[in-house]
Design a protein around this motif. Sequence first.
Motif, PDB file in Angstrom:
ATOM      1  N   MET A  27     -18.576 -23.188 -16.895  1.00 36.89           N
ATOM      2  CA  MET A  27     -17.348 -23.885 -17.306  1.00 36.89           C
ATOM      3  C   MET A  27     -16.149 -23.337 -16.541  1.00 36.89           C
ATOM      4  O   MET A  27     -15.316 -24.099 -16.035  1.00 36.89           O
ATOM      5  N   ALA A  28     -16.068 -22.012 -16.422  1.00 36.35           N
ATOM      6  CA  ALA A  28     -14.936 -21.398 -15.711  1.00 36.35           C
ATOM      7  C   ALA A  28     -14.920 -21.849 -14.248  1.00 36.35           C
ATOM      8  O   ALA A  28     -13.859 -22.155 -13.698  1.00 36.35           O
ATOM      9  N   ASP A  29     -16.097 -21.912 -13.626  1.00 37.30           N
ATOM     10  CA  ASP A  29     -16.163 -22.332 -12.224  1.00 37.30           C
ATOM     11  C   ASP A  29     -15.711 -23.782 -12.065  1.00 37.30           C
ATOM     12  O   ASP A  29     -14.961 -24.116 -11.150  1.00 37.30           O
ATOM     13  N   ARG A  30     -16.178 -24.621 -12.951  1.00 39.69           N
ATOM     14  CA  ARG A  30     -15.816 -26.043 -12.860  1.00 39.69           C
ATOM     15  C   ARG A  30     -14.307 -26.228 -13.058  1.00 39.69           C
ATOM     16  O   ARG A  30     -13.657 -26.970 -12.312  1.00 39.69           O
ATOM     17  N   LEU A  31     -13.754 -25.551 -14.060  1.00 35.59           N
ATOM     18  CA  LEU A  31     -12.328 -25.704 -14.357  1.00 35.59           C
ATOM     19  C   LEU A  31     -11.465 -25.114 -13.232  1.00 35.59           C
ATOM     20  O   LEU A  31     -10.423 -25.668 -12.893  1.00 35.59           O
ATOM     21  N   THR A  32     -11.925 -24.003 -12.662  1.00 41.53           N
ATOM     22  CA  THR A  32     -11.191 -23.411 -11.534  1.00 41.53           C
ATOM     23  C   THR A  32     -11.106 -24.426 -10.389  1.00 41.53           C
ATOM     24  O   THR A  32     -10.047 -24.639  -9.804  1.00 41.53           O
ATOM     25  N   GLY A  33     -12.235 -25.080 -10.102  1.00 43.95           N
ATOM     26  CA  GLY A  33     -12.265 -26.094  -9.042  1.00 43.95           C
ATOM     27  C   GLY A  33     -11.304 -27.238  -9.337  1.00 43.95           C
ATOM     28  O   GLY A  33     -10.553 -27.681  -8.456  1.00 43.95           O
ATOM     29  N   THR A  43      -6.200 -17.546 -11.109  1.00 44.02           N
ATOM     30  CA  THR A  43      -6.814 -16.216 -11.089  1.00 44.02           C
ATOM     31  C   THR A  43      -7.666 -16.072 -12.343  1.00 44.02           C
ATOM     32  O   THR A  43      -7.422 -16.745 -13.345  1.00 44.02           O
ATOM     33  N   GLU A  44      -8.652 -15.204 -12.230  1.00 47.86           N
ATOM     34  CA  GLU A  44      -9.510 -14.935 -13.389  1.00 47.86           C
ATOM     35  C   GLU A  44      -9.374 -13.448 -13.700  1.00 47.86           C
ATOM     36  O   GLU A  44      -9.469 -12.616 -12.800  1.00 47.86           O
ATOM     37  N   ASP A  45      -9.124 -13.098 -14.972  1.00 55.90           N
ATOM     38  CA  ASP A  45      -8.966 -11.676 -15.297  1.00 55.90           C
ATOM     39  C   ASP A  45     -10.337 -11.029 -15.530  1.00 55.90           C
ATOM     40  O   ASP A  45     -11.377 -11.682 -15.418  1.00 55.90           O
ATOM     41  N   ASP A  46     -10.315  -9.732 -15.840  1.00 56.90           N
ATOM     42  CA  ASP A  46     -11.596  -9.008 -15.937  1.00 56.90           C
ATOM     43  C   ASP A  46     -12.101  -8.893 -17.381  1.00 56.90           C
ATOM     44  O   ASP A  46     -12.855  -7.988 -17.715  1.00 56.90           O
ATOM     45  N   THR A  47     -11.675  -9.848 -18.221  1.00 55.53           N
ATOM     46  CA  THR A  47     -12.108  -9.824 -19.620  1.00 55.53           C
ATOM     47  C   THR A  47     -13.628  -9.937 -19.742  1.00 55.53           C
ATOM     48  O   THR A  47     -14.231  -9.316 -20.623  1.00 55.53           O
ATOM     49  N   GLY A  48     -14.235 -10.723 -18.852  1.00 56.34           N
ATOM     50  CA  GLY A  48     -15.692 -10.883 -18.913  1.00 56.34           C
ATOM     51  C   GLY A  48     -16.400  -9.542 -18.861  1.00 56.34           C
ATOM     52  O   GLY A  48     -17.295  -9.256 -19.660  1.00 56.34           O
ATOM     53  N   ARG A  49     -15.965  -8.719 -17.912  1.00 56.54           N
ATOM     54  CA  ARG A  49     -16.584  -7.389 -17.764  1.00 56.54           C
ATOM     55  C   ARG A  49     -16.334  -6.546 -19.024  1.00 56.54           C
ATOM     56  O   ARG A  49     -17.223  -5.852 -19.511  1.00 56.54           O
ATOM     57  N   GLY A  56     -14.192 -14.434 -17.140  1.00 55.50           N
ATOM     58  CA  GLY A  56     -12.944 -13.968 -17.744  1.00 55.50           C
ATOM     59  C   GLY A  56     -12.030 -15.134 -18.071  1.00 55.50           C
ATOM     60  O   GLY A  56     -12.385 -16.293 -17.858  1.00 55.50           O
ATOM     61  N   ASN A  57     -10.855 -14.806 -18.587  1.00 53.81           N
ATOM     62  CA  ASN A  57      -9.851 -15.833 -18.854  1.00 53.81           C
ATOM     63  C   ASN A  57      -9.307 -16.353 -17.531  1.00 53.81           C
ATOM     64  O   ASN A  57      -9.102 -15.584 -16.596  1.00 53.81           O
ATOM     65  N   LEU A  58      -9.041 -17.668 -17.476  1.00 57.62           N
ATOM     66  CA  LEU A  58      -8.423 -18.262 -16.284  1.00 57.62           C
ATOM     67  C   LEU A  58      -6.929 -18.383 -16.513  1.00 57.62           C
ATOM     68  O   LEU A  58      -6.493 -18.850 -17.571  1.00 57.62           O
TER      69      LEU A  58
END
Length: 368
Positions: A27-33, A43-49, A56-58
């Motif tokens: 989902m993050a990849d699609r929305l970034t595109g 930008t994507e933050d490092d929340t995922g890690r 992460g959050n976009l």
Amino acid sequence: MTDRQRLHATFMELCSIDSEPKNERPMADRLTGILRGLGFSVTEDDTGRKIGGNAGNLIARLDGTRPGASLLFSCHMDRVAPGVGVKPRIEGDYIISDGTTVLGADDAAGLAAIIEGLTVIREQNILHPPLEIVFTVAEELALTGSAHLDSSLITSRCGFVLDAGGPVGEIVVQAPEQAKINAVFVGRSAHAGFAPEEGISAIQMAALAITRMKLLRIDPETTANIGSIQAMGPTNIVCDRCSLQAEARSLDPQKLQAQVEGMVQTMKSVAAEMGGTVEVEIQRCYPSYQLDGDAEPVRRSAEAAARIGVPVRFKPTGGGSDANHYNNRGIPAVVLSCGYEKVHTTGERIALEQLDLLARWVVEIITG
Ligand SMILES: [Zn+2]
């Protein structure tokens, strides 16, 4: 002004992307595109890690084409389970799932409406102030994603979180604070047949404490609930450990404090009375907020709703959203109702008309 076919297609596409909490990568990849295609820097933050997720959050930004204060629009990318393999379809006036999963309109309706609104603004060269978009992860895990968001990255002081049930036009201006209580009752094991008097049953302690607590609806502003109790053992041993998970919420921080203390005190006094102990951990999940009618996001969203011809209603909510964190960090933000129904169930649905209105609401808020 908005393109209904395109909006419905975007919504259905987003629903069909698997996006349970901590698995928002596709989902993050699609929305970034999509956002980059609309001219945003993303930008994507490092929340995922930090939370053990795969995205992460976009945080996306677009310069204004006219002067004005920056506006923030926000949604969450995750959805509750069962939210994998969603097959959305239109039936009559609604979009529904096939009944084996949630639809994911919570929060894909918000995502799709924002995307359609931004697309309209860009393709029709409509003048707009600077725009910031935040799409969070793990909202459904007690707002974990937005809790980790670095709010110094956000310059807007006027936010709109598209993430509430109820018809388009309803605006959430007040939300509770929530606390979670994790407790472990510790008793003493003994043979249940030969020497039960030597044992102290942790299960009995938990049960007695629960029956003595004030729970569910406490007052118009306050609720409390036991979510689970766990103990496991054979019947011939007095069980010496029983854990319990509970929560309390209130629009009033003092009432929340009183409710939590009451629950903890009850557990402690029962444990003492029965000769056992209880270990309690209290976790403050998110703070409450309350906005008045003069607040910029309240005024702006209400005026925009009136312009698209829907009734405006201000309401409190019993649930938390990412807006709790924004407000607490000095970014006044309302939650907009998205028109979806029966969320968090496999009967979740959204009327096509509500989705259309939601996208038009976004456009009107931006241009207002
Ligand atoms: Zn939601």
